[in-house]
Scaffold this active site. Structure first.
Site, mmCIF file in Angstrom:
data_model
loop_
_atom_site.group_PDB
_atom_site.id
_atom_site.type_symbol
_atom_site.label_atom_id
_atom_site.label_comp_id
_atom_site.label_asym_id
_atom_site.label_seq_id
_atom_site.Cartn_x
_atom_site.Cartn_y
_atom_site.Cartn_z
ATOM 1 N N ASP A 217 0.877 -1.173 0.000
ATOM 2 C CA ASP A 217 0.000 0.000 0.000
ATOM 3 C C ASP A 217 0.917 1.225 0.000
ATOM 4 O O ASP A 217 2.137 1.110 0.200
ATOM 5 C CB ASP A 217 -0.892 -0.020 1.257
ATOM 6 C CG ASP A 217 -1.818 1.190 1.339
ATOM 7 O OD1 ASP A 217 -2.374 1.604 0.302
ATOM 8 O OD2 ASP A 217 -1.981 1.748 2.447
ATOM 9 N N SER A 218 0.311 2.394 -0.156
ATOM 10 C CA SER A 218 1.090 3.625 -0.049
ATOM 11 C C SER A 218 1.631 3.804 1.370
ATOM 12 O O SER A 218 2.591 4.543 1.578
ATOM 13 C CB SER A 218 0.208 4.821 -0.386
ATOM 14 O OG SER A 218 -0.845 4.911 0.561
ATOM 15 N N TYR B 128 -0.931 8.271 -2.127
ATOM 16 C CA TYR B 128 -1.088 8.092 -3.575
ATOM 17 C C TYR B 128 -2.320 8.838 -4.097
ATOM 18 O O TYR B 128 -2.395 9.166 -5.274
ATOM 19 C CB TYR B 128 -1.330 6.614 -3.912
ATOM 20 C CG TYR B 128 -0.151 5.673 -3.834
ATOM 21 C CD1 TYR B 128 1.163 6.123 -3.711
ATOM 22 C CD2 TYR B 128 -0.360 4.298 -3.932
ATOM 23 C CE1 TYR B 128 2.222 5.221 -3.665
ATOM 24 C CE2 TYR B 128 0.692 3.393 -3.906
ATOM 25 C CZ TYR B 128 1.982 3.851 -3.759
ATOM 26 O OH TYR B 128 3.021 2.951 -3.726
ATOM 27 N N GLY B 129 -3.292 9.048 -3.226
ATOM 28 C CA GLY B 129 -4.639 9.432 -3.651
ATOM 29 C C GLY B 129 -4.751 10.722 -4.423
ATOM 30 O O GLY B 129 -5.680 10.901 -5.207
ATOM 31 N N CYS C 149 -4.499 -1.555 -1.838
ATOM 32 C CA CYS C 149 -4.685 -0.121 -2.015
ATOM 33 C C CYS C 149 -5.673 0.085 -3.162
ATOM 34 O O CYS C 149 -5.431 -0.407 -4.276
ATOM 35 C CB CYS C 149 -3.336 0.510 -2.355
ATOM 36 S SG CYS C 149 -3.436 2.244 -2.807
ATOM 37 N N ASN C 150 -6.768 0.760 -2.885
ATOM 38 C CA ASN C 150 -7.776 1.002 -3.925
ATOM 39 C C ASN C 150 -7.206 1.870 -5.043
ATOM 40 O O ASN C 150 -7.482 1.656 -6.220
ATOM 41 C CB ASN C 150 -8.992 1.701 -3.322
ATOM 42 C CG ASN C 150 -9.756 0.825 -2.357
ATOM 43 O OD1 ASN C 150 -10.728 0.191 -2.711
ATOM 44 N ND2 ASN C 150 -9.314 0.767 -1.111
ATOM 45 N N THR C 151 -6.404 2.875 -4.664
ATOM 46 C CA THR C 151 -5.884 3.827 -5.640
ATOM 47 C C THR C 151 -4.918 3.126 -6.602
ATOM 48 O O THR C 151 -4.997 3.317 -7.822
ATOM 49 C CB THR C 151 -5.155 4.982 -4.916
ATOM 50 O OG1 THR C 151 -5.985 5.454 -3.848
ATOM 51 C CG2 THR C 151 -4.860 6.119 -5.853
ATOM 52 N N CYS D 155 -11.146 3.222 0.748
ATOM 53 C CA CYS D 155 -9.686 3.388 0.848
ATOM 54 C C CYS D 155 -9.268 2.533 2.037
ATOM 55 O O CYS D 155 -9.941 2.542 3.079
ATOM 56 C CB CYS D 155 -9.339 4.858 1.095
ATOM 57 S SG CYS D 155 -7.642 5.141 1.653
ATOM 58 N N THR D 156 -8.180 1.795 1.889
ATOM 59 C CA THR D 156 -7.809 0.842 2.943
ATOM 60 C C THR D 156 -7.353 1.522 4.232
ATOM 61 O O THR D 156 -7.268 0.874 5.272
ATOM 62 C CB THR D 156 -6.726 -0.140 2.441
ATOM 63 O OG1 THR D 156 -5.609 0.610 1.924
ATOM 64 C CG2 THR D 156 -7.277 -1.032 1.347
HETATM 65 N N1 DGL Z 1 -4.810 3.208 1.116
HETATM 66 C C1 DGL Z 1 -4.890 3.634 -0.234
HETATM 67 C C2 DGL Z 1 -6.210 3.346 -0.885
HETATM 68 O O1 DGL Z 1 -6.815 2.353 -0.554
HETATM 69 C C3 DGL Z 1 -4.208 4.925 -0.632
HETATM 70 C C4 DGL Z 1 -4.425 6.119 0.173
HETATM 71 C C5 DGL Z 1 -3.484 7.197 -0.276
HETATM 72 O O2 DGL Z 1 -2.285 6.932 -0.303
HETATM 73 O O3 DGL Z 1 -3.950 8.267 -0.651
HETATM 74 O O4 DGL Z 1 -6.653 4.046 -1.758
#
Ligand code: DGL
Length: 264
Positions: free
Chosen positions: A10-11, A42-43, A75-77, A189-190
């Site tokens: 993940d990020s 990352y978002g 990570c969803n992103t 988002c995780t």
């Molecule tokens: N935890 C990540 C997600 O599920 C990224 C959040 C981020 O880094 O902005 O999207």
């Protein structure tokens, strides 16, 4: 580690919410978790940046000894931006991603009005738009980009988390079980499951919060090329591209893991 582990990244610390479910589902497997904390969040980054990071981390995980046998993009992103490219790059590697749990939310919602909290990157991605379009007519989705929230959770900044959660839940409009109200809230988002107690309090007791740790863990079990047969409990290796403190604190607090975090 003697057996090929499952790679998870993940990020930052958010993917620990997926790792927790993975360990419960697959207690004998070994895991290597990478937090890309040097490049988090990352978002709000460009898609090209997230793709480059996802490729670099996957390559790193494949060069471990022993190499990973499966990859979970926790990570969803990163899933939205890069999973199709990772699968193209590594056709023999089972790769499991995470996407906002819209379908389970449709199955749960009575009012057919569903809130979605996610990063700007996830909500703006072609993958998410396709998912949304596939559910046209089944429910109304109110999608709220939550700029800064993953970063606040990453820093464990309680006042910022409280402020941003209140702001974004209020922006969704009325919540509750009455017609016209949002009765189901997707944590897309995780990182957000780590603010679940607060989000539930803000949304109210009639609202069901949905994330996808457990479905992702079950899907990983189905996709594993081989299950580990070890009788001992699995090992977890934690690594971070940036400062290791966030990850070691979060792993201790949320997963009860007292492991030294390697810096990459
Ligand atoms: N935890 C990540 C997600 O599920 C990224 C959040 C981020 O880094 O902005 O999207």
């Amino acid at each position: 580690m003697n057996q090929p582990p499952i790679g998870v990244f993940d990020s930052g610390v958010g993917g620990l919410s997926i790792l927790k479910a993975l360990r419960a589902e697959l207690p004998h497997e070994d895991f290597i978790y990478i937090s890309d904390s040097a490049c988090a969040p990352y978002g709000e980054r460009s898609e090209a940046f997230v793709v480059a990071r996802a490729r670099a981390i996957t390559a790193h995980l494949l060069h471990q000894q022993p190499a990973i046998k499966t990859l979970v993009v926790a990570c969803n992103t990163a899933t939205a931006a890069a999973i199709h490219l990772l699968r193209q790059d590594h056709p023999a590697l089972p790769i499991i991603g995470v996407e906002p749990a819209l379908k389970p939310a449709v199955a749960l919602s009575q009012t057919r009005r569903i809130g979605v909290l996610a990063t700007r990157g996830t909500l703006g991605s072609a993958k998410f738009q396709t998912l949304l379009a596939s559910l046209t007519g089944q429910a109304d989705f109110i999608c709220q980009p939550c700029d800064g929230l993953a970063h606040a959770i990453e820093r464990d900044d309680a006042p910022a988390i409280a402020h941003l959660c209140a702001q974004y839940v209020a922006a969704l409009g009325p919540l509750g079980s009455t017609a016209g109200h949002i009765d189901t809230l997707v944590l897309g988002c995780t990182h957000y499951p780590f603010a679940r107690t607060l989000l539930q309090r803000l949304a109210g007791p009639a609202v069901t919060l949905v994330d996808n740790g457990e479905p992702v863990a079950r899907q990983t079990r189905r996709m594993l090329p081989n299950l580990s047969t070890a009788s001992a409990s699995g090992q977890v290796l934690l690594a971070a591209t940036g400062h290791p403190d966030s990850l070691s604190l979060a792993a201790r607090r949320w997963l009860n893991l007292d492991t030294t975090v390697q810096t990459l």
